[in-house]
Write a protein that holds these residues in place. Structure first.
Motif, PDB file in Angstrom:
ATOM      1  N   ALA A 220       0.860  -1.193   0.000  1.00 16.97           N
ATOM      2  CA  ALA A 220       0.000   0.000   0.000  1.00 16.97           C
ATOM      3  C   ALA A 220       0.894   1.240   0.000  1.00 16.97           C
ATOM      4  CB  ALA A 220      -0.916   0.005   1.226  1.00 16.97           C
ATOM      5  N   VAL A 221       0.632   2.154  -0.917  1.00 12.28           N
ATOM      6  CA  VAL A 221       1.473   3.346  -1.064  1.00 12.28           C
ATOM      7  C   VAL A 221       1.304   4.340   0.085  1.00 12.28           C
ATOM      8  CG1 VAL A 221       1.988   5.341  -2.539  1.00 12.28           C
ATOM      9  CG2 VAL A 221       1.574   3.100  -3.566  1.00 12.28           C
ATOM     10  N   PRO A 222       0.077   4.620   0.552  1.00 14.23           N
ATOM     11  CA  PRO A 222      -0.068   5.619   1.623  1.00 14.23           C
ATOM     12  C   PRO A 222       0.608   5.168   2.914  1.00 14.23           C
ATOM     13  CG  PRO A 222      -2.193   5.100   0.626  1.00 14.23           C
ATOM     14  CD  PRO A 222      -1.226   4.080   0.134  1.00 14.23           C
ATOM     15  N   ILE A 223       0.938   6.122   3.753  1.00 10.94           N
ATOM     16  CA  ILE A 223       1.412   5.836   5.110  1.00 10.94           C
ATOM     17  C   ILE A 223       0.333   5.031   5.823  1.00 10.94           C
ATOM     18  CG2 ILE A 223       1.969   6.912   7.323  1.00 10.94           C
ATOM     19  CD1 ILE A 223       2.986   9.320   5.484  1.00 10.94           C
ATOM     20  N   SER A 224       0.748   3.954   6.485  1.00 11.48           N
ATOM     21  CA  SER A 224      -0.241   3.000   6.996  1.00 11.48           C
ATOM     22  C   SER A 224       0.047   2.574   8.428  1.00 11.48           C
ATOM     23  CB  SER A 224      -0.266   1.741   6.112  1.00 11.48           C
ATOM     24  OG  SER A 224      -0.502   2.058   4.760  1.00 11.48           O
ATOM     25  N   VAL A 225      -1.018   2.207   9.105  1.00  8.77           N
ATOM     26  CA  VAL A 225      -0.924   1.582  10.428  1.00  8.77           C
ATOM     27  C   VAL A 225      -1.821   0.347  10.427  1.00  8.77           C
ATOM     28  CG1 VAL A 225      -1.473   1.808  12.882  1.00  8.77           C
ATOM     29  CG2 VAL A 225      -0.341   3.673  11.695  1.00  8.77           C
ATOM     30  N   PHE A 226      -1.298  -0.742  10.964  1.00  4.92           N
ATOM     31  CA  PHE A 226      -1.993  -2.026  11.043  1.00  4.92           C
ATOM     32  C   PHE A 226      -2.248  -2.306  12.516  1.00  4.92           C
ATOM     33  CE2 PHE A 226      -2.451  -6.552  11.204  1.00  4.92           C
ATOM     34  CZ  PHE A 226      -2.803  -7.014   9.943  1.00  4.92           C
ATOM     35  N   MET A 227      -3.507  -2.538  12.888  1.00  2.00           N
ATOM     36  CA  MET A 227      -3.866  -2.728  14.300  1.00  2.00           C
ATOM     37  C   MET A 227      -4.447  -4.119  14.548  1.00  2.00           C
ATOM     38  SD  MET A 227      -5.798   0.865  15.085  1.00  2.00           S
ATOM     39  CE  MET A 227      -5.303   2.329  14.172  1.00  2.00           C
ATOM     40  N   GLU A 228      -4.008  -4.724  15.632  1.00  2.43           N
ATOM     41  CA  GLU A 228      -4.610  -5.966  16.130  1.00  2.43           C
ATOM     42  C   GLU A 228      -5.344  -5.610  17.417  1.00  2.43           C
ATOM     43  OE1 GLU A 228      -4.717  -8.859  14.773  1.00  2.43           O
ATOM     44  OE2 GLU A 228      -2.946  -9.215  13.528  1.00  2.43           O
ATOM     45  N   LEU A 229      -6.654  -5.866  17.451  1.00 14.40           N
ATOM     46  CA  LEU A 229      -7.488  -5.353  18.537  1.00 14.40           C
ATOM     47  C   LEU A 229      -7.587  -6.262  19.757  1.00 14.40           C
ATOM     48  CD1 LEU A 229     -10.400  -3.780  16.466  1.00 14.40           C
ATOM     49  CD2 LEU A 229      -8.256  -2.748  17.219  1.00 14.40           C
ATOM     50  N   GLY A 230      -6.937  -7.409  19.705  1.00 11.88           N
ATOM     51  CA  GLY A 230      -7.006  -8.299  20.857  1.00 11.88           C
ATOM     52  C   GLY A 230      -7.019  -9.753  20.419  1.00 11.88           C
ATOM     53  N   ASN A 231      -7.071 -10.630  21.393  1.00  8.46           N
ATOM     54  CA  ASN A 231      -7.084 -12.071  21.161  1.00  8.46           C
ATOM     55  C   ASN A 231      -8.519 -12.574  21.174  1.00  8.46           C
ATOM     56  OD1 ASN A 231      -6.742 -14.834  21.115  1.00  8.46           O
ATOM     57  ND2 ASN A 231      -5.785 -14.962  23.140  1.00  8.46           N
ATOM     58  N   ILE A 232      -9.003 -13.023  20.043  1.00  9.51           N
ATOM     59  CA  ILE A 232     -10.405 -13.428  19.919  1.00  9.51           C
ATOM     60  C   ILE A 232     -10.714 -14.685  20.738  1.00  9.51           C
ATOM     61  CG2 ILE A 232     -10.228 -14.990  17.917  1.00  9.51           C
ATOM     62  CD1 ILE A 232     -12.681 -13.399  16.768  1.00  9.51           C
ATOM     63  N   GLN A 233      -9.680 -15.380  21.227  1.00 10.86           N
ATOM     64  CA  GLN A 233      -9.891 -16.591  22.038  1.00 10.86           C
ATOM     65  C   GLN A 233      -9.986 -16.278  23.525  1.00 10.86           C
ATOM     66  OE1 GLN A 233     -10.437 -19.104  20.206  1.00 10.86           O
ATOM     67  NE2 GLN A 233      -9.418 -18.552  18.288  1.00 10.86           N
ATOM     68  N   ASN A 234      -9.510 -15.111  23.931  1.00 10.71           N
ATOM     69  CA  ASN A 234      -9.427 -14.777  25.350  1.00 10.71           C
ATOM     70  C   ASN A 234     -10.719 -14.128  25.848  1.00 10.71           C
ATOM     71  OD1 ASN A 234      -8.623 -12.425  27.466  1.00 10.71           O
ATOM     72  ND2 ASN A 234      -7.373 -14.251  27.809  1.00 10.71           N
ATOM     73  N   ALA A 235     -11.235 -14.599  26.988  1.00 16.60           N
ATOM     74  CA  ALA A 235     -12.527 -14.127  27.497  1.00 16.60           C
ATOM     75  C   ALA A 235     -12.516 -12.627  27.807  1.00 16.60           C
ATOM     76  CB  ALA A 235     -12.910 -14.918  28.748  1.00 16.60           C
ATOM     77  N   GLN A 236     -11.404 -12.114  28.327  1.00 19.15           N
ATOM     78  CA  GLN A 236     -11.332 -10.686  28.633  1.00 19.15           C
ATOM     79  C   GLN A 236     -11.250  -9.842  27.368  1.00 19.15           C
ATOM     80  OE1 GLN A 236     -11.718  -9.187  31.660  1.00 19.15           O
ATOM     81  NE2 GLN A 236     -12.212 -11.263  32.323  1.00 19.15           N
ATOM     82  N   ASP A 237     -10.454 -10.287  26.419  1.00 20.07           N
ATOM     83  CA  ASP A 237     -10.347  -9.564  25.153  1.00 20.07           C
ATOM     84  C   ASP A 237     -11.660  -9.596  24.381  1.00 20.07           C
ATOM     85  OD1 ASP A 237      -7.758  -9.171  25.869  1.00 20.07           O
ATOM     86  OD2 ASP A 237      -6.862 -10.123  24.129  1.00 20.07           O
ATOM     87  N   GLN A 238     -12.409 -10.664  24.539  1.00 15.40           N
ATOM     88  CA  GLN A 238     -13.696 -10.760  23.842  1.00 15.40           C
ATOM     89  C   GLN A 238     -14.653  -9.648  24.254  1.00 15.40           C
ATOM     90  OE1 GLN A 238     -15.016 -14.765  24.660  1.00 15.40           O
ATOM     91  NE2 GLN A 238     -13.891 -15.639  22.927  1.00 15.40           N
ATOM     92  N   LYS A 239     -14.529  -9.181  25.498  1.00 18.13           N
ATOM     93  CA  LYS A 239     -15.389  -8.077  25.957  1.00 18.13           C
ATOM     94  C   LYS A 239     -15.139  -6.817  25.133  1.00 18.13           C
ATOM     95  CE  LYS A 239     -15.574  -9.731  30.744  1.00 18.13           C
ATOM     96  NZ  LYS A 239     -15.206  -9.414  32.153  1.00 18.13           N
ATOM     97  N   ARG A 240     -13.930  -6.664  24.640  1.00 19.71           N
ATOM     98  CA  ARG A 240     -13.581  -5.534  23.793  1.00 19.71           C
ATOM     99  C   ARG A 240     -14.354  -5.590  22.470  1.00 19.71           C
ATOM    100  NH1 ARG A 240      -7.579  -5.926  23.412  1.00 19.71           N
ATOM    101  NH2 ARG A 240      -7.811  -5.828  25.670  1.00 19.71           N
ATOM    102  N   LEU A 241     -14.786  -6.799  22.105  1.00 27.94           N
ATOM    103  CA  LEU A 241     -15.445  -7.009  20.820  1.00 27.94           C
ATOM    104  C   LEU A 241     -16.958  -7.131  20.940  1.00 27.94           C
ATOM    105  CD1 LEU A 241     -12.970  -9.688  19.389  1.00 27.94           C
ATOM    106  CD2 LEU A 241     -12.909  -7.221  19.002  1.00 27.94           C
ATOM    107  N   VAL A 242     -17.425  -7.927  21.896  1.00 24.58           N
ATOM    108  CA  VAL A 242     -18.853  -8.251  21.933  1.00 24.58           C
ATOM    109  C   VAL A 242     -19.710  -7.137  22.542  1.00 24.58           C
ATOM    110  CG1 VAL A 242     -18.416 -10.738  21.981  1.00 24.58           C
ATOM    111  CG2 VAL A 242     -18.668  -9.491  24.147  1.00 24.58           C
ATOM    112  N   ILE A 243     -19.111  -6.263  23.334  1.00 22.74           N
ATOM    113  CA  ILE A 243     -19.860  -5.140  23.911  1.00 22.74           C
ATOM    114  C   ILE A 243     -19.807  -3.978  22.929  1.00 22.74           C
ATOM    115  CG2 ILE A 243     -20.017  -3.515  25.835  1.00 22.74           C
ATOM    116  CD1 ILE A 243     -18.694  -5.674  27.589  1.00 22.74           C
ATOM    117  N   ALA A 244     -20.971  -3.589  22.423  1.00 24.61           N
ATOM    118  CA  ALA A 244     -21.022  -2.563  21.368  1.00 24.61           C
ATOM    119  C   ALA A 244     -20.391  -1.251  21.824  1.00 24.61           C
ATOM    120  CB  ALA A 244     -22.467  -2.340  20.931  1.00 24.61           C
TER     121      ALA A 244
END
Length: 274
Positions: A220-244
């Motif tokens: 990708a030509v533009p300046i870029s940042v790639f983010m990983e939002l957490g571990n989808i297997q971990n119960a605590q990290d899942q709260k980051r995803l399932v709670i709107a």
């Protein structure tokens, strides 16, 4: 008299037609409930963003289990990308959604149903990984060549998959040697750390910033940042995803980091001119 009445009727219809055609501050990808959005500031006026949610189409990405149901990476990455795009638009930015789903707008459910409708700006997403990644980079680069803004950034959002006991904070990658990619990643990281210090003062924030030779960061030509939002297997990290509300918080915090980076870049440019 008959012709006068016809003319009057025609004139009365004009405002309604014009209003119907004019859909400022309206993005149907957000879904009916949130398609309209207010512009609350011009803090990102003149900026351009290319927003890319990971996987999609025939590839759901990594899959976690939550209360007996599956969580699919592509659905959560897409929901958060939409929320992020809406926040950027509200601040006057121009936003290109590279991955799109004509039906799934911003959703409030905990478990987001999986689909294979996602496209790359209308084109089917190939299953082959290299072809899939090249397709989205081509889409970004094609638009990038036409945009005249001096501040153009690509944001890639994914969700990681690790052992269930491995809780992770949001972490960030930039292309090797990318000064401005690193600066943006650090700005967003600093915003997250400040938010955690405020809302969970005893927890801390361990999300890292590092360079990584990922395909999309190379191509990708533009300046870029790639983010990983957490571990989808971990119960605590899942709260980051399932709670709107948490998905919205992620979008808000990323936006704040981007605004800080852009305002800093304007100050740097201004000082150089002097």
């Amino acid at each position: 008299m008959r012709y006068v009445l016809i003319l009057l009727c025609w004139l009365m219809c004009l405002p309604a037609v014009s209003q119907k055609k004019k859909k400022a501050n309206y993005e149907p990808l957000f879904g009916k409930a949130q398609a309209s959005y207010p512009v609350i500031s011009n803090s990102l006026k003149g900026t351009v963003f290319y927003l890319v949610s990971g996987h999609g189409g025939p590839d759901p990405g990594c899959i976690g289990e939550y209360n007996g149901k599956e969580l699919h990476e592509d659905e959560y990455a897409y929901d958060i990308i939409l929320r992020l795009g809406r926040e950027l638009l509200k601040r006057g930015a121009k936003v290109h959604f590279i991955i799109q789903d004509a039906k799934d707008g911003i959703r409030e459910q905990a478990v987001l149903k999986n689909s294979k409708r996602e496209t790359c700006m209308g084109d089917p997403i190939p299953l082959n990984q290299v072809a899939r990644l090249q397709q989205r980079c081509d889409a970004i680069n094609r638009i990038h060549r036409k945009e005249k803004s001096s501040y153009k950034r690509a944001i890639f959002i994914h969700v990681d998959s690790r052992g269930r006991r491995n809780q992770t904070d949001v972490f960030f990658y930039h292309a090797p040697g990318s000064t401005y990619g690193k600066r943006l990643a650090n700005r967003i990281q600093s915003t997250f750390r400040a938010k955690y210090d405020r809302h969970q003062p005893n927890r801390g924030f361990d999300g890292t910033v590092s360079e990584r030779n990922l395909f999309v960061l190379r191509r990708a030509v533009p300046i870029s940042v790639f983010m990983e939002l957490g571990n989808i297997q971990n119960a605590q990290d899942q709260k980051r995803l399932v709670i709107a509300d948490n998905r919205q918080a992620l979008a808000n915090w990323i936006t704040e980091g981007i605004v800080a980076d852009y305002q800093s870049s304007k100050k740097t440019t201004s000082s150089k001119k002097k």
